[in-house]
Design a protein around this motif. Structure first.
Motif, PDB file in Angstrom:
ATOM      1  N   PHE A 104       0.809  -1.214   0.000  1.00  0.00           N
ATOM      2  CA  PHE A 104       0.000   0.000   0.000  1.00  0.00           C
ATOM      3  C   PHE A 104       0.847   1.271   0.000  1.00  0.00           C
ATOM      4  O   PHE A 104       0.322   2.354  -0.250  1.00  0.00           O
ATOM      5  CB  PHE A 104      -0.960   0.000   1.190  1.00  0.00           C
ATOM      6  CG  PHE A 104      -2.198  -0.825   0.957  1.00  0.00           C
ATOM      7  CD1 PHE A 104      -3.079  -0.495  -0.053  1.00  0.00           C
ATOM      8  CD2 PHE A 104      -2.462  -1.937   1.736  1.00  0.00           C
ATOM      9  CE1 PHE A 104      -4.215  -1.261  -0.286  1.00  0.00           C
ATOM     10  CE2 PHE A 104      -3.593  -2.705   1.511  1.00  0.00           C
ATOM     11  CZ  PHE A 104      -4.478  -2.368   0.502  1.00  0.00           C
ATOM     12  N   ALA A 105       2.132   1.171   0.278  1.00  0.00           N
ATOM     13  CA  ALA A 105       2.998   2.353   0.198  1.00  0.00           C
ATOM     14  C   ALA A 105       3.409   2.649  -1.240  1.00  0.00           C
ATOM     15  O   ALA A 105       4.079   3.654  -1.490  1.00  0.00           O
ATOM     16  CB  ALA A 105       4.236   2.147   1.066  1.00  0.00           C
ATOM     17  N   HIS A 106       3.007   1.808  -2.191  1.00  0.00           N
ATOM     18  CA  HIS A 106       3.366   2.038  -3.588  1.00  0.00           C
ATOM     19  C   HIS A 106       2.773   3.346  -4.108  1.00  0.00           C
ATOM     20  O   HIS A 106       3.333   3.962  -5.015  1.00  0.00           O
ATOM     21  CB  HIS A 106       2.878   0.862  -4.439  1.00  0.00           C
ATOM     22  CG  HIS A 106       3.342   0.911  -5.860  1.00  0.00           C
ATOM     23  ND1 HIS A 106       4.674   0.842  -6.216  1.00  0.00           N
ATOM     24  CD2 HIS A 106       2.653   1.029  -7.032  1.00  0.00           C
ATOM     25  CE1 HIS A 106       4.786   0.911  -7.524  1.00  0.00           C
ATOM     26  NE2 HIS A 106       3.581   1.036  -8.044  1.00  0.00           N
ATOM     27  N   SER A 107       1.653   3.777  -3.546  1.00  0.00           N
ATOM     28  CA  SER A 107       1.049   5.044  -3.974  1.00  0.00           C
ATOM     29  C   SER A 107       1.981   6.215  -3.694  1.00  0.00           C
ATOM     30  O   SER A 107       2.044   7.179  -4.462  1.00  0.00           O
ATOM     31  CB  SER A 107      -0.295   5.250  -3.271  1.00  0.00           C
ATOM     32  OG  SER A 107      -0.150   5.176  -1.858  1.00  0.00           O
ATOM     33  N   GLU A 108       2.732   6.132  -2.590  1.00  0.00           N
ATOM     34  CA  GLU A 108       3.682   7.214  -2.284  1.00  0.00           C
ATOM     35  C   GLU A 108       4.935   7.109  -3.148  1.00  0.00           C
ATOM     36  O   GLU A 108       5.580   8.124  -3.428  1.00  0.00           O
ATOM     37  CB  GLU A 108       4.056   7.167  -0.797  1.00  0.00           C
ATOM     38  CG  GLU A 108       3.087   7.888   0.104  1.00  0.00           C
ATOM     39  CD  GLU A 108       1.657   7.354  -0.045  1.00  0.00           C
ATOM     40  OE1 GLU A 108       0.757   8.164  -0.322  1.00  0.00           O
ATOM     41  OE2 GLU A 108       1.449   6.141   0.111  1.00  0.00           O
ATOM     42  N   ALA A 156      -1.205  13.153  -3.136  1.00  0.00           N
ATOM     43  CA  ALA A 156      -1.781  12.852  -4.448  1.00  0.00           C
ATOM     44  C   ALA A 156      -1.844  11.355  -4.724  1.00  0.00           C
ATOM     45  O   ALA A 156      -2.658  10.903  -5.530  1.00  0.00           O
ATOM     46  CB  ALA A 156      -0.963  13.544  -5.549  1.00  0.00           C
ATOM     47  N   GLY A 157      -0.987  10.587  -4.076  1.00  0.00           N
ATOM     48  CA  GLY A 157      -0.952   9.156  -4.360  1.00  0.00           C
ATOM     49  C   GLY A 157      -2.034   8.352  -3.685  1.00  0.00           C
ATOM     50  O   GLY A 157      -2.284   7.203  -4.082  1.00  0.00           O
ATOM     51  N   PHE A 158      -2.713   8.921  -2.678  1.00  0.00           N
ATOM     52  CA  PHE A 158      -3.619   8.102  -1.866  1.00  0.00           C
ATOM     53  C   PHE A 158      -4.785   7.554  -2.684  1.00  0.00           C
ATOM     54  O   PHE A 158      -4.937   6.346  -2.854  1.00  0.00           O
ATOM     55  CB  PHE A 158      -4.129   8.899  -0.666  1.00  0.00           C
ATOM     56  CG  PHE A 158      -5.088   8.131   0.190  1.00  0.00           C
ATOM     57  CD1 PHE A 158      -4.649   7.092   0.985  1.00  0.00           C
ATOM     58  CD2 PHE A 158      -6.446   8.428   0.189  1.00  0.00           C
ATOM     59  CE1 PHE A 158      -5.529   6.360   1.771  1.00  0.00           C
ATOM     60  CE2 PHE A 158      -7.340   7.710   0.960  1.00  0.00           C
ATOM     61  CZ  PHE A 158      -6.880   6.677   1.754  1.00  0.00           C
ATOM     62  N   ILE A 159      -5.625   8.451  -3.202  1.00  0.00           N
ATOM     63  CA  ILE A 159      -6.789   8.002  -3.960  1.00  0.00           C
ATOM     64  C   ILE A 159      -6.360   7.306  -5.244  1.00  0.00           C
ATOM     65  O   ILE A 159      -6.902   6.248  -5.614  1.00  0.00           O
ATOM     66  CB  ILE A 159      -7.731   9.181  -4.275  1.00  0.00           C
ATOM     67  CG1 ILE A 159      -8.359   9.721  -2.985  1.00  0.00           C
ATOM     68  CG2 ILE A 159      -8.830   8.743  -5.235  1.00  0.00           C
ATOM     69  CD1 ILE A 159      -9.277   8.741  -2.281  1.00  0.00           C
ATOM     70  N   LEU A 160      -5.372   7.872  -5.935  1.00  0.00           N
ATOM     71  CA  LEU A 160      -4.923   7.247  -7.176  1.00  0.00           C
ATOM     72  C   LEU A 160      -4.347   5.863  -6.907  1.00  0.00           C
ATOM     73  O   LEU A 160      -4.537   4.938  -7.703  1.00  0.00           O
ATOM     74  CB  LEU A 160      -3.893   8.133  -7.867  1.00  0.00           C
ATOM     75  CG  LEU A 160      -3.513   7.682  -9.282  1.00  0.00           C
ATOM     76  CD1 LEU A 160      -3.381   8.889 -10.204  1.00  0.00           C
ATOM     77  CD2 LEU A 160      -2.229   6.877  -9.299  1.00  0.00           C
ATOM     78  N   GLY A 161      -3.659   5.695  -5.787  1.00  0.00           N
ATOM     79  CA  GLY A 161      -3.108   4.385  -5.457  1.00  0.00           C
ATOM     80  C   GLY A 161      -4.189   3.360  -5.211  1.00  0.00           C
ATOM     81  O   GLY A 161      -4.073   2.196  -5.637  1.00  0.00           O
ATOM     82  N   VAL A 162      -5.249   3.766  -4.521  1.00  0.00           N
ATOM     83  CA  VAL A 162      -6.361   2.840  -4.282  1.00  0.00           C
ATOM     84  C   VAL A 162      -7.013   2.454  -5.611  1.00  0.00           C
ATOM     85  O   VAL A 162      -7.386   1.293  -5.830  1.00  0.00           O
ATOM     86  CB  VAL A 162      -7.393   3.466  -3.324  1.00  0.00           C
ATOM     87  CG1 VAL A 162      -8.606   2.555  -3.179  1.00  0.00           C
ATOM     88  CG2 VAL A 162      -6.764   3.726  -1.964  1.00  0.00           C
ATOM     89  N   LYS A 163      -7.138   3.423  -6.509  1.00  0.00           N
ATOM     90  CA  LYS A 163      -7.731   3.126  -7.812  1.00  0.00           C
ATOM     91  C   LYS A 163      -6.816   2.221  -8.639  1.00  0.00           C
ATOM     92  O   LYS A 163      -7.295   1.336  -9.359  1.00  0.00           O
ATOM     93  CB  LYS A 163      -8.022   4.424  -8.561  1.00  0.00           C
ATOM     94  CG  LYS A 163      -9.158   5.233  -7.951  1.00  0.00           C
ATOM     95  CD  LYS A 163      -9.433   6.478  -8.761  1.00  0.00           C
ATOM     96  CE  LYS A 163     -10.573   7.288  -8.166  1.00  0.00           C
ATOM     97  NZ  LYS A 163     -10.852   8.517  -8.936  1.00  0.00           N
TER      98      LYS A 163
END
Length: 328
Positions: A41-45, A253-260
Motif C-alpha cells: 500500500f505504500a506504492h502510492s507514495e 496525491a498518491g492516496f486516492i490514485l493508489g487505491v484506484k
C-alpha cells in the motif's frame, strides 16, 4: 445518459489517458503481489515522489512554456529519468527498511500489511512537511521553489502545449493524449517482454511460482525481490511523468490514485501484468462513463463500486492468471 452519448468520444479518450496512468501504477502492485503475496500500500507514495521529482527537475532546468521541440524532448526525457530514478530509489528503500526485516523474521502477512500502511503515511507526511524540514537545516530560502506551500497543489509549467492531431467524434485528440496512451502501452510492452525473456524476468516468474524450488535452482530470492520493487518503482515513475503532464500534484496525491490503481490490478487479475494493463484502461473508461451518467461528484464512488462487484462476482479478475503462471 444524453451527456454520455453527446460526449462519448471525449470521455473515451480522456478515460484511456487516465487509465494508462492507473495501469502503470497497478503494475507495481501486481509485481510485488505476484512475488511476495503482499499488497504494497505504500506504492502510492512511490508514485507521488515520482511526480515531485519530475516537477523539480523541470524547475531546476528552467523549463517553461513555448520552448522549441528539442527543448521539450530534453525536458520530458529528464522528467522520465528523474521520476524513474526517484521512484525506483524510494521503492528499494521501502523494501529494505519496511519489508525485508519482517521477511527475515518470518513475520505474518498481516504485520507486513500494517508496515505498508505505516510506511505510506510516513512517506506522505515527509513530503508534506518538506518546508519545515528544510527550515531545520536553514535551507528554506535556498530551496523555496521546491518546498514552499508544501501541503498545497504543485503544478508543472506547461512545457508541452496541447495541439490537436486528429478529430474523432467531435473531440480533438491532442499530442499529449497520444503521448500518454502510446507511451504507457510501449513501456508496459517492454516490461512484459523483460519478464518473459530476460534472466531476471525468469527469476521473478520462478520465485512467484515456487520460492523454495527457485532457491534450490540457485535463484537469489532477495535479489529477485529487490529487482521486483525496483521495476514497480520505475513503472510508478513513468506513470508520475504522464500524470504531472496533465494534472497537479501534492503530498497526498498518491492516496486516492493508489487505491484506484489497486482496483485496476484486482480488476485485471492481481499478479497478472497484462491484467494490470486491461484493468487500468477498463477502470479509466468506467469512471468517465459512470460519472457522465450519475455526476462527476460520484466518480470515485464508481471505481470503488466496480471493485466491490469484481470481488463479489469474479475475485480472480478479468484475466485471473498469476505472475508465476503467466505466459507473458
Amino acid at each position: 445518459m444524453q451527456f454520455l452519448l453527446d460526449n462519448f468520444a471525449a470521455l473515451t479518450v480522456t478515460g484511456l489517458t487516465l487509465g494508462a496512468v492507473y495501469a502503470l501504477v497497478a503494475l507495481g502492485y501486481t509485481l510485488v503481489y505476484g512475488v511476495l503475496r503482499l499488497i504494497n500500500f505504500a506504492h502510492s507514495e512511490v508514485f507521488m515522489y515520482g511526480t515531485f521529482a519530475a516537477l523539480w527537475i523541470v524547475l531546476l532546468l528552467g523549463g517553461k512554456a513555448g520552448g522549441s521541440v528539442g527543448q521539450v524532448v530534453f525536458w520530458v526525457a529528464m522528467m522520465f529519468i528523474a521520476a524513474m530514478a526517484m521512484s525506483g530509489l524510494v521503492a528499494i528503500l521501502l523494501e529494505r527498511v519496511a519489508y525485508r526485516p519482517l521477511r527475515k523474521r518470518n513475520a505474518p502477512p498481516l504485520i507486513a500489511l500494517i508496515s505498508a500502511i505505516g510506511a505510506s503515511f510516513v512517506l506522505s507526511e515527509l513530503m508534506g512537511l518538506r518546508s519545515r524540514i528544510a527550515g531545520w537545516f536553514g535551507l528554506e530560502d535556498d530551496l523555496s521553489a521546491y518546498v514552499r506551500n508544501s501541503r498545497n497543489n504543485s503544478a508543472l509549467p506547461s512545457i508541452i502545449t496541447p495541439q490537436p492531431v486528429f478529430t474523432i467524434g467531435g473531440y480533438n485528440v491532442t499530442n499529449l493524449d497520444l503521448l500518454v496512451v502510446i507511451g504507457a502501452v510501449t513501456i508496459m510492452v517492454v516490461l512484459d517482454q523483460f519478464v518473459k525473456r530476460s534472466r531476471l524476468g525468469r527469476g521473478i516468474r520462478a520465485v512467484a511460482m515456487d520460492p523454495e524450488s527457485a532457491a534450490l535452482m540457485g535463484v537469489n530470492r532477495d535479489r529477485v525481490i529487490q529487482v521486483t520493487f525496483l521495476l514497480g518503482g520505475v513503472m510508478a515513475g513513468a506513470a508520475a511523468v504522464f500524470y504531472i503532464l496533465k494534472y497537479n500534484t501534492r503530498y497526498d496525491a498518491g492516496f486516492i490514485l493508489g487505491v484506484k490503481a489497486f482496483t485496476a490490478a484486482v480488476l485485471g487479475g492481481i499478479g497478472n501484468l497484462r491484467g494490470a494493463l486491461l484493468g487500468g484502461f477498463v477502470l479509466g473508461l468506467a469512471e468517465n462513463y459512470g460519472s457522465a451518467v450519475v455526476g462527476s461528484q460520484w466518480k470515485d464512488v464508481v471505481a470503488f463500486v466496480l471493485l466491490i462487484l469484481i470481488l463479489l462476482f469474479r475475485p480472480t479478475g478479468l484475466l485471473g492468471e498469476s505472475l508465476g503462471k503467466a505466459r507473458a
